[in-house]
Design an enzyme around this catalytic site. Sequence first.
Site, mmCIF file in Angstrom:
data_model
loop_
_atom_site.group_PDB
_atom_site.id
_atom_site.type_symbol
_atom_site.label_atom_id
_atom_site.label_comp_id
_atom_site.label_asym_id
_atom_site.label_seq_id
_atom_site.Cartn_x
_atom_site.Cartn_y
_atom_site.Cartn_z
ATOM 1 N N CYS A 189 -51.280 24.399 -7.874
ATOM 2 C CA CYS A 189 -51.221 23.613 -6.638
ATOM 3 C C CYS A 189 -52.145 24.209 -5.576
ATOM 4 O O CYS A 189 -53.355 24.129 -5.709
ATOM 5 C CB CYS A 189 -49.780 23.474 -6.160
ATOM 6 N N HIS A 195 -46.866 21.760 -10.860
ATOM 7 C CA HIS A 195 -46.009 22.940 -10.849
ATOM 8 C C HIS A 195 -45.372 23.100 -12.221
ATOM 9 O O HIS A 195 -44.388 22.436 -12.549
ATOM 10 C CB HIS A 195 -44.924 22.804 -9.782
ATOM 11 N N GLU A 201 -43.858 25.724 -13.124
ATOM 12 C CA GLU A 201 -42.735 26.653 -13.009
ATOM 13 C C GLU A 201 -41.388 25.959 -12.874
ATOM 14 O O GLU A 201 -40.344 26.604 -12.990
ATOM 15 C CB GLU A 201 -42.938 27.600 -11.813
ATOM 16 N N GLY A 221 -17.761 30.401 -3.513
ATOM 17 C CA GLY A 221 -18.805 29.829 -4.356
ATOM 18 C C GLY A 221 -19.268 30.810 -5.415
ATOM 19 O O GLY A 221 -18.858 31.977 -5.450
ATOM 20 N N SER A 281 -21.269 34.300 -4.024
ATOM 21 C CA SER A 281 -20.464 35.361 -3.422
ATOM 22 C C SER A 281 -19.469 35.927 -4.437
ATOM 23 O O SER A 281 -19.174 37.128 -4.431
ATOM 24 C CB SER A 281 -19.736 34.850 -2.179
ATOM 25 N N THR A 282 -18.965 35.075 -5.323
ATOM 26 C CA THR A 282 -18.014 35.540 -6.335
ATOM 27 C C THR A 282 -18.666 36.535 -7.282
ATOM 28 O O THR A 282 -18.104 37.599 -7.589
ATOM 29 C CB THR A 282 -17.452 34.350 -7.131
#
Length: 629
Positions: free
Chosen positions: A80, A174, A176, A229, A232-233
Amino acid sequence: MSREKIVVLDFGSQYAHLIAKRFRMLGYYSEIALPSADVKSLEGAKGLVFSGGPSSVYDDNTPEFNSEILNLDIPILGLCYGHYIVQLGYNGKVGKGDVGEFGFATLNFADAMGGDESKCPLFKGIEGSQQVWMSHQDTVFQMGEGFEVVGSTKDCPFAATQNLEKRRFSLQFHCEVKDTPCGNQIFQNFADYCGMEKNWDQDTVLNIILENIKKEADGRNVLLFLSGGVDSTITFALLNKALGQDRVLGLHIDNGFMRKNESATVAEAYRKFGFTNFIVEDASESFLKAIAGLTDPQKKRMAVGENFITVRNEVTARQNLDDSWLLAQGTLYPDIIESGGTKNSHTIKTHHNRVAGIQELIAKGLIIEPIRDLYKDEVRAIGKKLGLPDELVMRHPFPGPGLSINVLCNDGKPDAKNEEELPLAQKELDEIKLDMFCEHCTQSLKRSILPVRSVGVQGDFRTYRFPALLAFADEGDGFYHFPGKREKIEACSSTITNAAKYINRTCLKLFQRPGIADSDLKIQEGYCDRRRLDQLREVDNIVLTELHKSGWYDKIFQHLTIDLPYASAADHATFVLRPVISEDVMTARFAMLPADLLSTIVHKIAELPFVDALYFDATNKPPATFGWE
């Protein structure tokens, strides 16, 4: 001894670290560097990849690039924006194209290749036409010296080029992102071309994370915000494994923005797994007060983020935690990228874990973010390696601000910019040719512009534009026809957003309460308060319940329910269904739910007396972000 690597030069792309992640997943160590890097710092690199970026190469403030890098005797692949840098480096010409490409395109190998993909080392083992993912407005008008075309799309004649003598390649698309299915093969071929050998795996990643936690904690204890979520878990599990439960405290804050019964469900799931070192704090009144009267989405996000710090300080004081305690967050790399957290990236939306108060703590070395360089799928793989159950690992993402960012707000005052641009957006929409639906659909089609704005990402830029609304035949009792073919809807959606200057989403009408005319729906004064949140919780709970019952919860990445202050009365609302499929958050496709499931959801929501209308967001990312704020 330095590790052999492929280095990604980050020009500010939303996808730069995704490139590095792809190589790591293939088994090759990859690092990120600035495009201004000294050539000596690239020692050990077997190949270079130039990322995309939000700038145009002819802008005044383009990312600083050390052109000496092009003289290195190693393979280089430009993607790109990197495609333009490679071409310009060899006297090619780049400018703004007549037509942008955002989303899917079909790459065809050049006729000069004679049907033999081996002529281009990047396309070894790849046959025929290939689906690729585009996100660009600029284009190459003339290739650099010594380059040849090896692939093109309908609107991009120089979509893939190579100069084998210089060992240089450049691609407009792209590769990726998951939505370029042949992307991994292209990267594998590039690694082979560079002479790379496998030197990276998930066990290495996990060990590095655990060692970094121990090093950064340096004997101190850690307090972690637990949203419930996935991120964080898993961060909580990593901290516990590295430091032990006696040195870690999880703080789950019920900020008033949780889904229905969410906090109780989260606490039960943690106890079930064996986590005992966490507490739950009801701070809903504090957060509702912090965002009272706010309408700007950026200001709302910042207010939520700053209030987390306030509540954290109150809790630590009450728990008698001294200043030696560090704060941990489950920050992912997309949070940092979208918040403009790398040198050349643009802010798409400021995440709550990147507000000023958090940045100050980061600068002082008081924050630990174990998974900050990872993407969602990598994090889930780590979670499974740690033995966490799918109940925790495969939950739909639910960020710290929760439902607050799904409630669009308005102060009820006239907006001069909206009044000026709404007619322009409507004119754009009316002039776009949409002939890809069945005759029945085309004859009944009505087009309109929703008088609200939503956040999008196009060409690595943040956009804040209007959604288009398409309504097909009214099938009775306020329910509208929903076309059954995904490719038809997707083509229609992409056609609109690719051609429009003022539109970044396409929605389809599912329901409008009988007796309410289009002219009755108006923007109402409305803020993120408990009443609107409770209404949103009811609608959202219907969707999630039906997704679980049907087995579709595990088939999609996330579902967001959006509350619009667009209704016939101040205590009513319009809601938008936003189911998405994604692997890494950086790109996504809207999820095409089965007709019977969608019908069940729509009919149950229609029974709620405060629902005036219901829409379906049929937009991919890009050009739209997951949520509307």
